[in-house]
Scaffold this motif. Structure first.
Motif, PDB file in Angstrom:
ATOM      1  N   GLY A  28       0.741  -1.282  -0.123  1.00  0.00           N
ATOM      2  CA  GLY A  28      -0.124   0.012   0.060  1.00  0.00           C
ATOM      3  C   GLY A  28       0.851   1.374  -0.045  1.00  0.00           C
ATOM      4  N   TRP A  29       0.235   2.284  -0.671  1.00  0.00           N
ATOM      5  CA  TRP A  29       1.190   3.590  -0.612  1.00  0.00           C
ATOM      6  C   TRP A  29       1.218   4.157   0.667  1.00  0.00           C
ATOM      7  CZ3 TRP A  29       3.949   5.187  -4.269  1.00  0.00           C
ATOM      8  CH2 TRP A  29       3.709   4.679  -5.833  1.00  0.00           C
ATOM      9  N   LYS A  30       0.339   3.835   1.628  1.00  0.00           N
ATOM     10  CA  LYS A  30       0.419   4.327   2.926  1.00  0.00           C
ATOM     11  C   LYS A  30       1.562   4.000   3.562  1.00  0.00           C
ATOM     12  CE  LYS A  30      -2.225   4.539   7.243  1.00  0.00           C
ATOM     13  NZ  LYS A  30      -3.366   4.118   8.004  1.00  0.00           N
ATOM     14  N   VAL A  31       1.839   2.737   3.320  1.00  0.00           N
ATOM     15  CA  VAL A  31       3.235   1.903   4.056  1.00  0.00           C
ATOM     16  C   VAL A  31       4.612   2.770   3.305  1.00  0.00           C
ATOM     17  CG1 VAL A  31       4.793  -0.077   4.194  1.00  0.00           C
ATOM     18  CG2 VAL A  31       2.087   0.000   4.399  1.00  0.00           C
ATOM     19  N   ILE A  32       4.170   2.821   2.041  1.00  0.00           N
ATOM     20  CA  ILE A  32       5.462   3.343   1.311  1.00  0.00           C
ATOM     21  C   ILE A  32       5.666   4.925   1.554  1.00  0.00           C
ATOM     22  CG2 ILE A  32       6.404   4.170  -0.957  1.00  0.00           C
ATOM     23  CD1 ILE A  32       4.711   1.916  -2.149  1.00  0.00           C
ATOM     24  N   PHE A  33       4.509   5.729   1.802  1.00  0.00           N
ATOM     25  CA  PHE A  33       4.790   6.948   2.191  1.00  0.00           C
ATOM     26  C   PHE A  33       5.177   7.221   3.771  1.00  0.00           C
ATOM     27  CE2 PHE A  33       1.821   8.205  -1.379  1.00  0.00           C
ATOM     28  CZ  PHE A  33       2.914   8.530  -2.206  1.00  0.00           C
ATOM     29  N   HIS A  34       4.978   6.311   4.539  1.00  0.00           N
ATOM     30  CA  HIS A  34       5.331   6.281   5.935  1.00  0.00           C
ATOM     31  C   HIS A  34       6.742   6.426   5.935  1.00  0.00           C
ATOM     32  CE1 HIS A  34       5.229   5.342  10.214  1.00  0.00           C
ATOM     33  NE2 HIS A  34       6.251   4.279  10.165  1.00  0.00           N
ATOM     34  N   TYR A  35       7.441   5.625   5.102  1.00  0.00           N
ATOM     35  CA  TYR A  35       8.882   5.784   5.189  1.00  0.00           C
ATOM     36  C   TYR A  35       9.386   6.704   4.282  1.00  0.00           C
ATOM     37  CZ  TYR A  35       8.279   1.470   7.902  1.00  0.00           C
ATOM     38  OH  TYR A  35       7.859   0.516   8.714  1.00  0.00           O
ATOM     39  N   THR A  36       8.865   7.080   3.399  1.00  0.00           N
ATOM     40  CA  THR A  36       9.536   8.153   2.194  1.00  0.00           C
ATOM     41  C   THR A  36       9.149   9.593   2.520  1.00  0.00           C
ATOM     42  OG1 THR A  36       8.039   7.610   0.702  1.00  0.00           O
ATOM     43  CG2 THR A  36      10.030   6.076   0.771  1.00  0.00           C
ATOM     44  N   TRP A  37       8.117   9.801   3.327  1.00  0.00           N
ATOM     45  CA  TRP A  37       7.605  10.962   3.291  1.00  0.00           C
ATOM     46  C   TRP A  37       8.526  12.455   3.384  1.00  0.00           C
ATOM     47  CZ3 TRP A  37       7.219  14.307   7.507  1.00  0.00           C
ATOM     48  CH2 TRP A  37       7.471  14.049   8.742  1.00  0.00           C
ATOM     49  N   LYS A  38       9.429  11.799   4.459  1.00  0.00           N
ATOM     50  CA  LYS A  38      10.499  13.091   4.474  1.00  0.00           C
ATOM     51  C   LYS A  38      11.228  13.548   3.476  1.00  0.00           C
ATOM     52  CE  LYS A  38      10.961  11.975   9.670  1.00  0.00           C
ATOM     53  NZ  LYS A  38      11.816  11.734  10.809  1.00  0.00           N
ATOM     54  N   GLY A  39      11.925  12.420   2.723  1.00  0.00           N
ATOM     55  CA  GLY A  39      12.639  12.580   1.747  1.00  0.00           C
ATOM     56  C   GLY A  39      11.855  13.007   0.530  1.00  0.00           C
ATOM     57  N   LEU A  40      10.508  12.644   0.275  1.00  0.00           N
ATOM     58  CA  LEU A  40       9.755  13.452  -0.572  1.00  0.00           C
ATOM     59  C   LEU A  40       9.590  14.881  -0.525  1.00  0.00           C
ATOM     60  CD1 LEU A  40       7.326  10.444  -1.379  1.00  0.00           C
ATOM     61  CD2 LEU A  40       9.090  11.148  -2.841  1.00  0.00           C
ATOM     62  N   ILE A  41       9.328  15.151   0.741  1.00  0.00           N
ATOM     63  CA  ILE A  41       9.248  16.613   1.150  1.00  0.00           C
ATOM     64  C   ILE A  41      10.432  17.539   0.748  1.00  0.00           C
ATOM     65  CG2 ILE A  41       8.891  18.297   2.972  1.00  0.00           C
ATOM     66  CD1 ILE A  41       6.882  16.373   4.392  1.00  0.00           C
ATOM     67  N   TYR A  42      11.630  16.859   0.972  1.00  0.00           N
ATOM     68  CA  TYR A  42      12.844  17.417   0.671  1.00  0.00           C
ATOM     69  C   TYR A  42      12.943  17.503  -0.776  1.00  0.00           C
ATOM     70  CZ  TYR A  42      17.770  18.104  -0.262  1.00  0.00           C
ATOM     71  OH  TYR A  42      19.135  18.525  -0.721  1.00  0.00           O
TER      72      TYR A  42
END
Length: 319
Positions: A8-22
């Motif tokens: 699920g994308w929820k799991v993926i974003f849980h670990y990558t959201w900080k990097g994606l924001i940067y």
């Protein structure tokens, strides 16, 4: 362990959201300063990022292959534990033979104690391996949190054994020592011949080997140089991407840079998440499910009808 084909994308974003924001903030900032506000025209040649991407891909591939080797070795070790556990129950029931009918009840009690003590050993080994290590961060999913309690073993041990067991520094090893003492007593009583004693003892030694191999993986972290360097290299690579594409494709540099950075970030996280297979993470070895499998098999060997219920997958994950 994931068993669903899709994550699920929820799991993926849980670990990558900080990097994606940067990545997003950096890409938007570079585009605005370059095209919208026309404040600078820093442009890196495409060959620069190509060389870095190639080197980073090779490095991440090497890291992930070695991380997967650790995970797969852990899975093989627990596969051996399942096989030898079945052999243990069979050998205990077949090899330990009373000399006369009067000893049958004693032998039956010994066999029961040794089989059920092994079930306790398997559950204890699972909890022992899932103890948090100081070099690993605590996982964030509370649903997968391990309380590190040995309560699952209480019903398989005598009260006196369980009381001593809980105070030991290495509880699984203590149970193996008890098994060895019972084998010795069975041999001294004449219930095991020299040959049969040796064969059963060999299986007990294999349990020592299995625990030792697990402890080697658990207590030896994946080389920190690889984990640290990969994070740094992914960060540098992502930071340079907007400066390469902004001159070439304008506003499209923002989504392109974010997508490429996301790919390399995910590759880095894949290795990081599986390099420690005993940490009770969602990507780890499903030791709880395998412990219940062993418990079921050994109880069936004994003839016990009170079998544990199979652990259902939670959101596509089996622990």
């Amino acid at each position: 362990m994931f068993i669903n084909r899709n994550i699920g994308w929820k799991v993926i974003f849980h670990y990558t959201w900080k990097g994606l924001i940067y990545y997003t903030v950096l890409s938007v900032t570079v585009y605005l300063l370059h095209d919208y506000y026309n404040l600078f025209h820093l442009h890196l040649p495409f060959t620069t990022i190509t060389a870095i991407s190639t080197a980073l891909s090779i490095f991440l591939g090497f890291k992930n292959n070695n991380a997967y080797d650790r995970w797969w070795e852990a899975r093989q070790i627990w596969g051996l534990l399942v096989n030898y556990s079945r052999a243990w129950a069979r050998e205990v029931l077949i090899m330990i033979i009373p000399e006369d009918a009067e000893q049958a009840a004693e032998v039956r009690e010994l066999q029961h104690r040794m089989i059920y003590r092994h079930i306790a050993f398997v559950h204890a080994l699972r909890v022992f391996l899932r103890r948090p290590q100081p070099y690993n961060k605590t996982d964030l999913e509370e649903m997968y949190e391990d309380r590190n309690e040995y309560s699952d073993t209480e019903s398989f041990l005598s009260p006196s054994e369980y009381k001593v067991f809980c105070k030991k520094n290495n509880p699984p090893n203590y149970l193996l020592n008890l098994q060895g003492e019972d084998l010795k007593r069975a041999y001294q009583r004449g219930w095991l011949s020299d040959y049969r004693f040796t064969k059963v003892e060999e299986i007990l030694v294999e349990f020592n080997n299995i625990q030792g191999r697990c402890e080697r993986i658990k207590n030896t972290p994946f080389p920190r140089q690889y984990s640290f360097s990969s994070r740094v290299f992914v960060f540098i690579h992502a930071s340079l991407l907007p400066f390469v594409f902004v001159e070439e494709i304008g506003w499209a540099s923002m989504p392109v840079s974010v997508i490429i950075s996301f790919v390399f970030l995910t590759l880095d996280l894949l290795g990081e998440r599986i390099e420690d297979p005993f940490e009770n993470r969602m990507e780890g070895i499903p030791m709880t499910a395998m412990s219940l499998t062993i418990e079921t098999n050994l109880k069936e060997h004994w003839g016990d009808k009170d079998l544990p219920k199979p652990q259902p997958a939670v959101k596509g994950i089996v622990l």
